[in-house]
Scaffold this motif. Structure first.
Motif, PDB file in Angstrom:
ATOM      1  N   ARG A 274       0.830  -1.203   0.000  1.00  0.00           N
ATOM      2  CA  ARG A 274       0.000   0.000   0.000  1.00  0.00           C
ATOM      3  C   ARG A 274       0.873   1.265   0.000  1.00  0.00           C
ATOM      4  O   ARG A 274       0.580   2.226  -0.716  1.00  0.00           O
ATOM      5  N   LYS A 275       1.952   1.247   0.787  1.00  0.00           N
ATOM      6  CA  LYS A 275       2.856   2.408   0.818  1.00  0.00           C
ATOM      7  C   LYS A 275       3.509   2.628  -0.541  1.00  0.00           C
ATOM      8  O   LYS A 275       3.683   3.767  -0.994  1.00  0.00           O
ATOM      9  N   ILE A 276       3.894   1.527  -1.206  1.00  0.00           N
ATOM     10  CA  ILE A 276       4.526   1.670  -2.518  1.00  0.00           C
ATOM     11  C   ILE A 276       3.553   2.294  -3.507  1.00  0.00           C
ATOM     12  O   ILE A 276       3.899   3.190  -4.296  1.00  0.00           O
ATOM     13  N   ALA A 277       2.273   1.846  -3.463  1.00  0.00           N
ATOM     14  CA  ALA A 277       1.278   2.407  -4.386  1.00  0.00           C
ATOM     15  C   ALA A 277       1.053   3.890  -4.112  1.00  0.00           C
ATOM     16  O   ALA A 277       0.984   4.726  -5.035  1.00  0.00           O
ATOM     17  N   GLU A 278       0.925   4.241  -2.811  1.00  0.00           N
ATOM     18  CA  GLU A 278       0.713   5.661  -2.472  1.00  0.00           C
ATOM     19  C   GLU A 278       1.913   6.509  -2.888  1.00  0.00           C
ATOM     20  O   GLU A 278       1.749   7.616  -3.416  1.00  0.00           O
ATOM     21  N   THR A 279       3.114   5.984  -2.659  1.00  0.00           N
ATOM     22  CA  THR A 279       4.317   6.749  -3.021  1.00  0.00           C
ATOM     23  C   THR A 279       4.408   6.935  -4.528  1.00  0.00           C
ATOM     24  O   THR A 279       4.772   8.011  -5.025  1.00  0.00           O
ATOM     25  N   GLU A 280       4.067   5.888  -5.299  1.00  0.00           N
ATOM     26  CA  GLU A 280       4.109   6.025  -6.751  1.00  0.00           C
ATOM     27  C   GLU A 280       3.100   7.043  -7.243  1.00  0.00           C
ATOM     28  O   GLU A 280       3.357   7.823  -8.161  1.00  0.00           O
ATOM     29  N   THR A 281       1.902   7.077  -6.598  1.00  0.00           N
ATOM     30  CA  THR A 281       0.882   8.075  -6.984  1.00  0.00           C
ATOM     31  C   THR A 281       1.371   9.496  -6.697  1.00  0.00           C
ATOM     32  O   THR A 281       1.264  10.394  -7.547  1.00  0.00           O
ATOM     33  N   ASP A 282       1.899   9.695  -5.479  1.00  0.00           N
ATOM     34  CA  ASP A 282       2.415  11.037  -5.124  1.00  0.00           C
ATOM     35  C   ASP A 282       3.567  11.436  -6.046  1.00  0.00           C
ATOM     36  O   ASP A 282       3.685  12.604  -6.440  1.00  0.00           O
ATOM     37  N   LEU A 283       4.429  10.463  -6.405  1.00  0.00           N
ATOM     38  CA  LEU A 283       5.561  10.765  -7.278  1.00  0.00           C
ATOM     39  C   LEU A 283       5.079  11.181  -8.666  1.00  0.00           C
ATOM     40  O   LEU A 283       5.607  12.127  -9.268  1.00  0.00           O
ATOM     41  N   ALA A 284       4.054  10.505  -9.191  1.00  0.00           N
ATOM     42  CA  ALA A 284       3.533  10.864 -10.516  1.00  0.00           C
ATOM     43  C   ALA A 284       2.936  12.269 -10.502  1.00  0.00           C
ATOM     44  O   ALA A 284       3.142  13.073 -11.417  1.00  0.00           O
ATOM     45  N   ARG A 285       2.192  12.593  -9.425  1.00  0.00           N
ATOM     46  CA  ARG A 285       1.621  13.945  -9.325  1.00  0.00           C
ATOM     47  C   ARG A 285       2.716  14.998  -9.245  1.00  0.00           C
ATOM     48  O   ARG A 285       2.615  16.073  -9.864  1.00  0.00           O
ATOM     49  N   ALA A 286       3.746  14.722  -8.453  1.00  0.00           N
ATOM     50  CA  ALA A 286       4.837  15.701  -8.323  1.00  0.00           C
ATOM     51  C   ALA A 286       5.552  15.902  -9.652  1.00  0.00           C
ATOM     52  O   ALA A 286       5.898  17.035 -10.029  1.00  0.00           O
ATOM     53  N   LYS A 287       5.771  14.794 -10.400  1.00  0.00           N
ATOM     54  CA  LYS A 287       6.455  14.940 -11.691  1.00  0.00           C
ATOM     55  C   LYS A 287       5.606  15.712 -12.685  1.00  0.00           C
ATOM     56  O   LYS A 287       6.127  16.410 -13.551  1.00  0.00           O
ATOM     57  N   GLU A 288       4.281  15.597 -12.562  1.00  0.00           N
ATOM     58  CA  GLU A 288       3.415  16.391 -13.445  1.00  0.00           C
ATOM     59  C   GLU A 288       3.561  17.877 -13.170  1.00  0.00           C
ATOM     60  O   GLU A 288       3.396  18.711 -14.063  1.00  0.00           O
ATOM     61  N   ARG A 289       3.849  18.240 -11.927  1.00  0.00           N
ATOM     62  CA  ARG A 289       4.015  19.667 -11.578  1.00  0.00           C
ATOM     63  C   ARG A 289       5.383  20.204 -11.933  1.00  0.00           C
ATOM     64  O   ARG A 289       5.578  21.413 -12.003  1.00  0.00           O
ATOM     65  N   VAL A 290       6.369  19.317 -12.148  1.00  0.00           N
ATOM     66  CA  VAL A 290       7.740  19.784 -12.366  1.00  0.00           C
ATOM     67  C   VAL A 290       7.862  20.560 -13.671  1.00  0.00           C
ATOM     68  O   VAL A 290       8.407  21.675 -13.717  1.00  0.00           O
ATOM     69  N   ALA A 291       7.346  20.022 -14.774  1.00  0.00           N
ATOM     70  CA  ALA A 291       7.526  20.674 -16.082  1.00  0.00           C
ATOM     71  C   ALA A 291       6.862  22.051 -16.141  1.00  0.00           C
ATOM     72  O   ALA A 291       7.503  23.034 -16.543  1.00  0.00           O
TER      73      ALA A 291
ATOM     74  N   LEU B 155      12.579   6.780  -1.333  1.00  0.00           N
ATOM     75  CA  LEU B 155      11.680   6.014  -0.462  1.00  0.00           C
ATOM     76  C   LEU B 155      11.085   4.830  -1.211  1.00  0.00           C
ATOM     77  O   LEU B 155      10.962   3.718  -0.669  1.00  0.00           O
ATOM     78  N   LEU B 156      10.711   5.056  -2.470  1.00  0.00           N
ATOM     79  CA  LEU B 156      10.148   3.977  -3.272  1.00  0.00           C
ATOM     80  C   LEU B 156      11.171   2.866  -3.469  1.00  0.00           C
ATOM     81  O   LEU B 156      10.837   1.665  -3.369  1.00  0.00           O
ATOM     82  N   GLU B 157      12.428   3.247  -3.728  1.00  0.00           N
ATOM     83  CA  GLU B 157      13.474   2.244  -3.879  1.00  0.00           C
ATOM     84  C   GLU B 157      13.683   1.477  -2.588  1.00  0.00           C
ATOM     85  O   GLU B 157      13.857   0.246  -2.578  1.00  0.00           O
ATOM     86  N   GLU B 158      13.659   2.190  -1.449  1.00  0.00           N
ATOM     87  CA  GLU B 158      13.831   1.517  -0.158  1.00  0.00           C
ATOM     88  C   GLU B 158      12.693   0.531   0.101  1.00  0.00           C
ATOM     89  O   GLU B 158      12.914  -0.589   0.582  1.00  0.00           O
ATOM     90  N   LEU B 159      11.446   0.947  -0.181  1.00  0.00           N
ATOM     91  CA  LEU B 159      10.315   0.044   0.036  1.00  0.00           C
ATOM     92  C   LEU B 159      10.422  -1.195  -0.849  1.00  0.00           C
ATOM     93  O   LEU B 159      10.130  -2.324  -0.411  1.00  0.00           O
ATOM     94  N   LYS B 160      10.845  -1.014  -2.085  1.00  0.00           N
ATOM     95  CA  LYS B 160      10.996  -2.162  -2.973  1.00  0.00           C
ATOM     96  C   LYS B 160      12.117  -3.082  -2.488  1.00  0.00           C
ATOM     97  O   LYS B 160      12.002  -4.313  -2.546  1.00  0.00           O
ATOM     98  N   ASP B 161      13.218  -2.477  -2.012  1.00  0.00           N
ATOM     99  CA  ASP B 161      14.302  -3.299  -1.464  1.00  0.00           C
ATOM    100  C   ASP B 161      13.840  -4.074  -0.240  1.00  0.00           C
ATOM    101  O   ASP B 161      14.203  -5.249  -0.041  1.00  0.00           O
ATOM    102  N   GLN B 162      13.052  -3.417   0.631  1.00  0.00           N
ATOM    103  CA  GLN B 162      12.513  -4.104   1.803  1.00  0.00           C
ATOM    104  C   GLN B 162      11.610  -5.256   1.389  1.00  0.00           C
ATOM    105  O   GLN B 162      11.620  -6.329   2.009  1.00  0.00           O
ATOM    106  N   ALA B 163      10.796  -5.036   0.342  1.00  0.00           N
ATOM    107  CA  ALA B 163       9.913  -6.115  -0.116  1.00  0.00           C
ATOM    108  C   ALA B 163      10.718  -7.298  -0.643  1.00  0.00           C
ATOM    109  O   ALA B 163      10.337  -8.457  -0.450  1.00  0.00           O
ATOM    110  N   GLU B 164      11.850  -7.020  -1.304  1.00  0.00           N
ATOM    111  CA  GLU B 164      12.667  -8.107  -1.855  1.00  0.00           C
ATOM    112  C   GLU B 164      13.414  -8.864  -0.783  1.00  0.00           C
ATOM    113  O   GLU B 164      13.658 -10.065  -0.898  1.00  0.00           O
TER     114      GLU B 164
END
Length: 810
Positions: free
Chosen positions: A450-467, A778-787
């Motif tokens: 669930r944390k990975i999904a939420e982080t990916e959603t927040d990351l996509a929104r933030a990247k949309e604001r960057v440009a 954070l997303l990389e850390e969560l994925k590493d923890q899952a592995e």
């Protein structure tokens, strides 16, 4: 028909340009439509004649400093800095115009008002000159074509320069040509500034500093009147005053620019020195505190070292005393053992002797004596034993102290054992927790997903604001850079107005100095006039009536009659200009005392007493006869006492001034029938130019007196009208300077607001990119923890298996 010659604006300092003359004729249409008349360009064949040089010239050329510079070969045209094309749009009288130039000399001709000078002005403005430099407008917006109407957005200028060869400016960026584009916007929010385009027309820079660097590299000086000589500068050079020619010289040799740069550098140095001084004064207290803390810290360090040494010395002393007492105790114990054995032996002997009481008297006496000796020996042994027991008690004190220390150590060991027990309990609890966490692995996996999904959603929104935010930052940066051009233009206008203001101030000071007057000019009338005048001013309250002097201080030559100044002063008499005038005998006596105080001789600053009635108003004097002047019409006097003194003593109303003796005789001399002569009007004496010869009529006879002494002028010229005019001009320029200051302030405020907004958006962009980076980590850390979640229990079990034997051993 006017002919304007356009120089390409280049005086190469690093190389010589041997150019062939190519004529270019281009006729402009009255409506300003586009045209490119390439057929009018003709290039005559290069001149192949070579001048012969002498051996001396060859020797001089070998040692010339130009040998180290780039020199174009003979017949080869210049490759960098040559104007190739000029394009204007809605500029002055041109709607659209494109002019292609050849590499050498170009001539543009046409009717008056057809726009020849507009091309020269376009080159100047596009390459960085201000509107005032063109002598066509006061600001850039006035150069926009008026016929374009209210819908016109502005003007656009482009100048294309060659950029080939070793002298090219950043050829790897711009290529073989550089195009400078200058936009003049009539609308608020429009782009006002410069663009540097490469050979493909792609924008490479908008910075004014890059334009200046390019012009410096190519040695293009559009504000140098020698490089760009327009009509106004040519008029000043040909028909202007000496001041205008000097200003032309300073601009042509760049002395004016160097002077401004030097002044700016001096101001910056003074400002930096002030900042350094204030900073030094501001941190002086902190430096003193730091030094004090440094000394205290060193003292504390020394105290710590001394305490360590003291503890070590105490420990060494205690162990030394203990060792000494232990050794002494061993010696005493050996002595006590020895005495104990001797005592036991003596007791055995005593018992043996007591058993033998039935001995003879002599033997009894001998036994008694022996008994006494033994008793004495026992007493001595007992005393020694008591001393040994005391020494033993003293020696046992360090041992008891060590035993107390041993007790403390045992207590610490006991506490350590308790802590070890507590650590074992915590270890057991951790083992239980690990075992329990193994049972919750599925729940943790769901939470992690669930944390990975939420982080990916927040990351996509933030990247949309960057440009969009990045584009907004770049847009604000361009707006801020666009304001640099108007700000520089406003500052140039302000600096130009300041220079005009200073020139008018210098003009006023020059006129005031030419007019004379004041305490500094009193020495012209006599060496004692200045000191006596100052002494009189300090003692004005002690005079009973008005006092005036020196006389020359109140005299001025009327403007336009300067040619009569010397003979008018000669008619007055030089000995009268240093006089002082009083109205009563007491003031006369007081003035005599003041004259003695300053050391006046009998000829210095003589005195004159006038009637008190003569202080109210000037005498009525007749107008000068036709065709001549009198001293009263040439010299203006602003003090009634002085004027009346000159009338009474010097007869200035009876002294006429003429251009020549013949002219004066023709206009003033009457010839009667009996041969006698007379002078018309009230005139008694006539002074003539140029040497001051004068004539008069005495009893019907004409007497002419020549003057051999040189004439001089100490009376100042009346420049009050010119000074007033200059002061009015000063006020007008001051108003313009105030307006320029307001414009500069407004543009600077606008630039500051743009910079602040850009900084805010830039910080927001930096914060957003930082958050994106953190979320990615954070997303990389969560994925590493899952592995690695399945590998954690096995490693934990291995750790427990390694830890338990160690705890059991302890």
């Amino acid at each position: 028909m006017d002919i304007d010659e356009i120089d390409d604006g280049r005086k190469k300092g690093r190389r010589k340009n041997h150019r062939d003359d190519d004529d270019y004729e281009d006729k402009e249409d009255d409506d300003g439509d586009d045209y490119n008349d390439d057929d009018n360009i003709s290039s005559p064949p290069p001149n192949k004649k070579k001048k012969k040089s002498s051996s001396a010239d060859n020797t001089a050329d070998q040692h010339s400093p130009m040998n180290d510079r780039h020199i174009n070969p003979t017949g080869k045209p210049a490759e960098a800095g040559i104007i190739q094309e000029v394009y204007v749009e809605n500029f002055m009288c041109h709607r659209k115009l494109s002019v292609k130039l050849c590499r050498n000399v170009n001539f543009i001709h046409g009717q008056n008002g057809s726009g020849k000078s507009a091309i020269l002005a376009a080159i100047q403005v596009c390459l960085g000159a201000g509107a005032r430099r063109t002598h066509r407008a006061r600001n850039l917006k006035d150069l926009v074509r008026k016929e374009a109407g209210a819908d016109c957005s502005g003007a656009k200028l482009r100048v294309t320069l060659l950029n080939k060869g070793s002298d090219g400016f950043m050829p790897e960026v711009y290529g073989d040509t550089i195009t400078v584009e200058r936009c003049i916007s009539m609308r608020s929010g429009g782009f006002n500034g410069y663009k540097l385009l490469d050979q493909n027309g792609k924008e490479q820079s908008r910075r004014k500093a890059d334009l200046d660097a390019m012009l410096d590299q190519l040695n293009i000086q559009v504000e140098n009147p020698v490089a760009v000589l327009d009509q106004e500068e040519a008029k000043k050079f040909l028909t202007g005053k000496a001041e205008d020619k000097y200003a032309f010289f300073t601009k042509a040799t760049e002395l004016e620019r160097l002077d401004r740069c030097y002044a700016n550098i001096n101001d910056n140095i003074m400002e930096q020195n002030d900042v350094k001084q204030r900073a030094r004064e501001g941190i002086q207290g902190a430096i003193d505190n730091t030094r004090q803390l440094q000394r205290e810290w060193e003292q504390f360090q020394e105290i710590d070292r001394l305490e360590v040494d003291l503890q070590r010395c105490r420990a060494d002393g205690s162990w030394a005393v203990y060792q000494e007492m232990q050794e002494k105790l061993d010696v005493d114990m050996r002595e006590a053992t020895k005495f104990s054995r001797s005592l036991e032996k003596r007791r055995a002997e005593l018992i043996n002797y007591e058993g033998k009481l039935n001995v003879t008297d002599d033997e009894e006496i001998a036994f008694k004596n022996q008994l006494e000796e033994l008793t004495e020996e026992a007493r001595v042994a007992a005393e020694a034993k008591r001393k040994l027991e005391q020494d033993l008690k003293i020696a046992e004190n360090p041992i008891k102290a060590k035993e107390r220390d041993m007790k403390i150590l045992r207590t610490e060991i006991k506490n350590s054992q308790k802590k070890l027990t507590s650590a074992r309990r915590r270890l057991d609890q951790a083992r239980n927790d690990i075992l329990e966490s193994q049972g919750n692995a599925a729940e943790e996996e769901r939470t992690r997903t669930r944390k990975i999904a939420e982080t990916e959603t927040d990351l996509a929104r933030a990247k949309e604001r960057v440009a969009p935010l990045k584009e907004q930052v770049y847009k604000l940066l361009r707006e801020y850079e666009d304001l640099e051009g108007p700000k520089n233009t406003a500052e140039e206008a302000h600096n130009g107005t300041e220079r005009q203001l200073n020139a008018v101030k210098n003009k006023i000071r020059s006129l005031q100095s030419e007019a004379g007057g004041g305490n500094k000019s009193l020495a012209m009338f006599g060496p004692k006039c200045g000191p006596l005048y100052e002494l009189v001013q300090r003692n004005l309250r002690r005079f009973k009536g008005p006092v005036a002097g020196p006389v020359g201080m109140y005299l001025k030559i009327v403007n336009g009659k300067e040619k009569y100044a010397k003979i008018a002063e000669f008619a007055i008499g030089n000995g009268n200009l240093d006089r002082f005038i009083v109205t009563n005998q007491d003031d006369l006596n007081f003035m005599e005392r003041l004259r003695r105080e300053v050391g006046c001789g009998h000829r210095d600053c003589s005195l004159y007493k006038i009637s008190p009635r003569s202080t109210q108003e000037k005498y009525n004097t007749p107008a000068p006869p036709n065709g001549v002047e009198t001293v009263t019409s040439v010299v203006s006097v602003d003090n009634a006492m002085v004027f009346n003194f000159l009338v009474d003593s010097c007869k200035i109303d009876e002294s006429a001034l003429a251009d020549s003796k013949e002219d004066s005789e023709d206009k003033l001399l009457n010839k009667e029938g009996n041969g006698k002569r007379s002078i018309r009007g009230k005139v008694k004496k006539v002074f003539c130019l140029p040497s001051g010869d004068f004539w008069q009529v005495n009893k019907g006879l004409l007497n002419i007196t020549s003057n051999d002494r040189p004439l001089k002028q100490t009376i100042g010229v009346d420049r009050s009208a010119a000074i007033d005019s200059a002061k009015h001009e000063l006020k007008a320029i001051q108003k313009e300077l105030d307006r320029n200051e307001r414009e500069v302030k407004a543009i600077k405020d606008q630039s500051k607001r743009a910079k602040v907004e850009w900084n805010q958006r830039n910080r927001e962009f930096a914060s957003l990119t930082g958050n994106v980076t953190k979320m990615e980590q954070l997303l990389e850390e969560l994925k590493d923890q899952a592995e690695t979640s399945e590998e954690v229990p096995q490693s934990t079990r291995r750790s427990l298996k390694m830890t338990l034997p160690l705890l059991k051993k302890r």
